[in-house]
Motif scaffolding. Structure first.
Motif, PDB file in Angstrom:
ATOM      1  N   CYS A 281       0.820  -1.204   0.000  1.00 50.98           N
ATOM      2  CA  CYS A 281       0.000   0.000   0.000  1.00 50.98           C
ATOM      3  C   CYS A 281       0.854   1.255   0.000  1.00 50.98           C
ATOM      4  N   ARG A 282       0.222   2.399  -0.245  1.00 45.65           N
ATOM      5  CA  ARG A 282       0.859   3.683  -0.054  1.00 45.65           C
ATOM      6  C   ARG A 282       0.992   3.931   1.453  1.00 45.65           C
ATOM      7  N   SER A 283       1.644   5.046   1.808  1.00 43.02           N
ATOM      8  CA  SER A 283       1.841   5.316   3.234  1.00 43.02           C
ATOM      9  C   SER A 283       1.365   6.704   3.621  1.00 43.02           C
ATOM     10  N   GLY A 284       0.151   7.035   3.155  1.00 42.62           N
ATOM     11  CA  GLY A 284      -0.506   8.223   3.678  1.00 42.62           C
ATOM     12  C   GLY A 284      -0.730   8.058   5.172  1.00 42.62           C
ATOM     13  N   ALA A 285      -0.847   9.156   5.877  1.00 46.97           N
ATOM     14  CA  ALA A 285      -0.946   9.097   7.342  1.00 46.97           C
ATOM     15  C   ALA A 285      -2.110   8.230   7.807  1.00 46.97           C
ATOM     16  N   MET A 286      -3.269   8.387   7.155  1.00 42.38           N
ATOM     17  CA  MET A 286      -4.437   7.621   7.579  1.00 42.38           C
ATOM     18  C   MET A 286      -4.266   6.136   7.276  1.00 42.38           C
ATOM     19  N   THR A 287      -3.669   5.826   6.136  1.00 44.16           N
ATOM     20  CA  THR A 287      -3.432   4.428   5.785  1.00 44.16           C
ATOM     21  C   THR A 287      -2.516   3.762   6.801  1.00 44.16           C
ATOM     22  N   VAL A 288      -1.418   4.414   7.143  1.00 47.48           N
ATOM     23  CA  VAL A 288      -0.485   3.855   8.118  1.00 47.48           C
ATOM     24  C   VAL A 288      -1.179   3.664   9.462  1.00 47.48           C
ATOM     25  N   ALA A 289      -1.995   4.624   9.856  1.00 46.67           N
ATOM     26  CA  ALA A 289      -2.690   4.539  11.142  1.00 46.67           C
ATOM     27  C   ALA A 289      -3.639   3.345  11.184  1.00 46.67           C
ATOM     28  N   GLU A 290      -4.417   3.147  10.120  1.00 49.78           N
ATOM     29  CA  GLU A 290      -5.391   2.058  10.113  1.00 49.78           C
ATOM     30  C   GLU A 290      -4.699   0.699  10.022  1.00 49.78           C
ATOM     31  N   ILE A 291      -3.684   0.613   9.169  1.00 49.02           N
ATOM     32  CA  ILE A 291      -2.989  -0.661   8.997  1.00 49.02           C
ATOM     33  C   ILE A 291      -2.298  -1.081  10.290  1.00 49.02           C
ATOM     34  N   SER A 292      -1.624  -0.137  10.953  1.00 44.80           N
ATOM     35  CA  SER A 292      -0.924  -0.485  12.193  1.00 44.80           C
ATOM     36  C   SER A 292      -1.905  -0.727  13.328  1.00 44.80           C
ATOM     37  N   ALA A 293      -3.050  -0.024  13.334  1.00 45.32           N
ATOM     38  CA  ALA A 293      -4.032  -0.206  14.406  1.00 45.32           C
ATOM     39  C   ALA A 293      -4.558  -1.637  14.459  1.00 45.32           C
ATOM     40  N   VAL A 294      -4.670  -2.281  13.287  1.00 46.67           N
ATOM     41  CA  VAL A 294      -5.186  -3.650  13.257  1.00 46.67           C
ATOM     42  C   VAL A 294      -4.065  -4.691  13.256  1.00 46.67           C
ATOM     43  N   GLY A 295      -2.813  -4.235  13.276  1.00 46.16           N
ATOM     44  CA  GLY A 295      -1.688  -5.170  13.337  1.00 46.16           C
ATOM     45  C   GLY A 295      -1.466  -5.952  12.057  1.00 46.16           C
ATOM     46  N   LEU A 296      -1.602  -5.275  10.904  1.00 44.21           N
ATOM     47  CA  LEU A 296      -1.409  -5.946   9.621  1.00 44.21           C
ATOM     48  C   LEU A 296      -0.009  -5.629   9.083  1.00 44.21           C
ATOM     49  N   PRO A 297       0.814  -6.640   8.816  1.00 44.49           N
ATOM     50  CA  PRO A 297       2.119  -6.383   8.206  1.00 44.49           C
ATOM     51  C   PRO A 297       1.947  -5.687   6.856  1.00 44.49           C
ATOM     52  N   ALA A 298       2.869  -4.752   6.549  1.00 44.76           N
ATOM     53  CA  ALA A 298       2.689  -3.954   5.345  1.00 44.76           C
ATOM     54  C   ALA A 298       4.000  -3.747   4.606  1.00 44.76           C
ATOM     55  N   VAL A 299       3.885  -3.699   3.288  1.00 46.76           N
ATOM     56  CA  VAL A 299       4.966  -3.207   2.429  1.00 46.76           C
ATOM     57  C   VAL A 299       4.529  -1.809   2.006  1.00 46.76           C
ATOM     58  N   TYR A 300       5.116  -0.784   2.624  1.00 45.79           N
ATOM     59  CA  TYR A 300       4.736   0.596   2.348  1.00 45.79           C
ATOM     60  C   TYR A 300       5.529   1.138   1.156  1.00 45.79           C
ATOM     61  N   VAL A 301       4.799   1.727   0.217  1.00 44.67           N
ATOM     62  CA  VAL A 301       5.412   2.278  -0.993  1.00 44.67           C
ATOM     63  C   VAL A 301       5.020   3.754  -1.073  1.00 44.67           C
ATOM     64  N   PRO A 302       5.841   4.652  -0.535  1.00 45.17           N
ATOM     65  CA  PRO A 302       5.464   6.074  -0.495  1.00 45.17           C
ATOM     66  C   PRO A 302       5.319   6.665  -1.897  1.00 45.17           C
ATOM     67  N   LEU A 303       4.472   7.658  -1.999  1.00 45.29           N
ATOM     68  CA  LEU A 303       4.387   8.420  -3.242  1.00 45.29           C
ATOM     69  C   LEU A 303       5.770   8.949  -3.612  1.00 45.29           C
ATOM     70  N   ASN A 313       5.856   9.176   7.310  1.00 45.04           N
ATOM     71  CA  ASN A 313       4.714   8.576   8.000  1.00 45.04           C
ATOM     72  C   ASN A 313       4.969   7.109   8.349  1.00 45.04           C
ATOM     73  N   ALA A 314       5.621   6.391   7.431  1.00 46.78           N
ATOM     74  CA  ALA A 314       5.799   4.948   7.605  1.00 46.78           C
ATOM     75  C   ALA A 314       6.994   4.592   8.481  1.00 46.78           C
ATOM     76  N   ARG A 315       7.947   5.490   8.608  1.00 41.62           N
ATOM     77  CA  ARG A 315       9.198   5.142   9.279  1.00 41.62           C
ATOM     78  C   ARG A 315       9.033   4.603  10.698  1.00 41.62           C
ATOM     79  N   PRO A 316       8.165   5.194  11.562  1.00 38.40           N
ATOM     80  CA  PRO A 316       8.057   4.649  12.922  1.00 38.40           C
ATOM     81  C   PRO A 316       7.602   3.189  12.960  1.00 38.40           C
ATOM     82  N   VAL A 317       6.644   2.831  12.099  1.00 39.82           N
ATOM     83  CA  VAL A 317       6.157   1.450  12.069  1.00 39.82           C
ATOM     84  C   VAL A 317       7.225   0.527  11.510  1.00 39.82           C
ATOM     85  N   VAL A 318       7.908   0.969  10.467  1.00 39.83           N
ATOM     86  CA  VAL A 318       8.975   0.171   9.866  1.00 39.83           C
ATOM     87  C   VAL A 318      10.111  -0.025  10.863  1.00 39.83           C
ATOM     88  N   ALA A 319      10.479   1.053  11.583  1.00 38.75           N
ATOM     89  CA  ALA A 319      11.549   0.952  12.579  1.00 38.75           C
ATOM     90  C   ALA A 319      11.200  -0.016  13.694  1.00 38.75           C
TER      91      ALA A 319
END
Length: 382
Positions: A281-303, A313-319
């Motif tokens: 998925c992309r890593s808009g702020a809302m997308t990252v928030a929803e994906i991490s809130a439900v604990g779904l592993p993600a491959v973030y592809v920023p614009l 936006n994605a760096r804290p979850v990735v870190a």
């Protein structure tokens, strides 16, 4: 009755129109306010151009329209017209605040928020009573509206540290995360898994990859993942791919046990999240928030364009270990075949990434913001 057992009768105005990234946090806070104190009246500000004309009424909130104040990014003739537009929008916003007897304004950025801040903020308005302001910044890099609002606000909140304002403002913000709707934060992915997969025509067993480029889709994601359809099928990975209403994806089916389901849009994102084992998925702020809130592993592809905020936006979850960060140019069909397919076939790694993602999220952000809003509103009545 509120949590404390008393009715406040407070009037809250939320300003977050334009894009879903501004509107959804505003509505999540509105829902939380009504849960915490059903006597609260919530009014949303918006413009006739934004998604709020559909999203706000659907959620049951009154919407007051104001003239939009788009901020030109370059010196143009529009810049010369800006002061007049700001004055007109602020004047109309003051009428709304007076009409609903607002006790507090909560802004989430964008060109609906700026006139709200100017109409309500201390030292700017000529109103008999200044309305206190709460600012929430969802992105890792603050926009101009919130940079201004932060200097007028009673409380400044942010999703992540270091949102980019010096002095009194977002650099000193309280970190609360991004407000996310309760249908997502309360999602029982495991409990809904069977229903979700049946809903989309996916197999009950085996890994499922969710692909989404946001409401409009993303061509680079579409091409990279659809181009790897044969490798995904060979690996036993089913795909649920939302390609966007203006795009098209046609994929041959290579494995009946691992189908590739392509749809223009997902009306039931909750079921999509429950059906999936990971997402690209992309890593808009809302997308990252929803994906991490439900604990779904993600491959973030920023614009690949803009100010780089999607990567931030994605760096804290990735870190934290909850996702991978891949540049748009590096997301190829080969990458999907060589890196994403092995990830989906590794349940232990998926479980570890899911736990890390959930730990990096803020599931209670909407309630946290709502409590602060109520506190500020009550303080303004004293």
């Amino acid at each position: 009755m509120s949590e404390s057992g008393t009715s406040s009768g407070l009037s809250v105005v939320v300003a977050g129109g334009g894009t879903a990234g501004h509107i959804e946090p505003a509505l999540a806070v509105a829902d939380a306010l009504r849960r915490l104190d059903p006597s609260v009246t919530v009014t949303a500000l918006g413009t006739e151009r934004g998604l709020e004309t559909t999203l706000v009424p659907e959620r049951g909130y009154p919407l007051e329209l104001i003239p939009p104040v788009p901020l030109p990014r370059k010196p143009t003739a529009d810049l010369l017209r800006l002061p007049g537009r700001v004055r007109a929008s602020v004047r109309r916003t003051r009428e709304v605040l007076d009409g609903v007897q607002a006790d507090v304004v909560v802004g989430f950025g964008g060109y609906v928020a700026l006139p709200a801040y100017l109409a309500a903020g201390k030292g700017v308005t000529r109103r008999r009573r200044a309305v206190p302001v709460v600012v929430h910044e969802a992105n890792a890099s603050a926009g101009i509206a919130n940079k201004i609002g932060a200097r007028l606000a009673s409380r400044v909140l942010a999703a992540v540290p270091g949102s980019g304002v010096a002095g009194r403002g977002l650099s000193d913000a309280e970190i609360v995360g991004i407000p996310v709707r309760s249908s997502i934060t309360g999602l029982d992915r495991a409990g809904l898994r069977a229903q979700a997969r049946e809903h989309f025509g996916l197999p009950a067993d085996g890994p499922v990859l969710l692909v989404t480029g946001g409401s409009q889709g993303a061509r680079s994601l579409n091409e990279a993942v659809s181009g790897a359809a044969e490798a995904l099928a060979a690996g036993g990975v089913s795909v649920l791919h939302a390609y966007g209403p203006k795009n098209s994806v046609r994929v041959d089916q290579h494995n009946p046990a691992a189908p590739y389901v392509a749809v223009p849009y997902l009306n039931r994102m909750d079921l999509a999240l429950a059906a999936a084992d990971a997402t690209v998925c992309r890593s808009g702020a809302m997308t990252v928030a929803e994906i991490s809130a439900v604990g779904l592993p993600a491959v973030y592809v920023p614009l690949p364009h803009g100010n780089g905020e999607q990567e931030l936006n994605a760096r804290p979850v990735v870190a934290a270990g909850g996702g991978l960060l891949v540049a748009d140019a590096d997301l190829t069909s080969e990458y999907v075949a060589e890196s994403v397919v092995p990830l989906l076939r590794d349940p232990d790694r998926l479980a570890a990434m899911g736990a890390a993602a959930a730990g990096a999220g803020h599931r209670d952000a909407a309630d946290a913001v709502a409590r602060i809003v109520l506190e500020v509103a009550k303080g303004g009545r004293r």
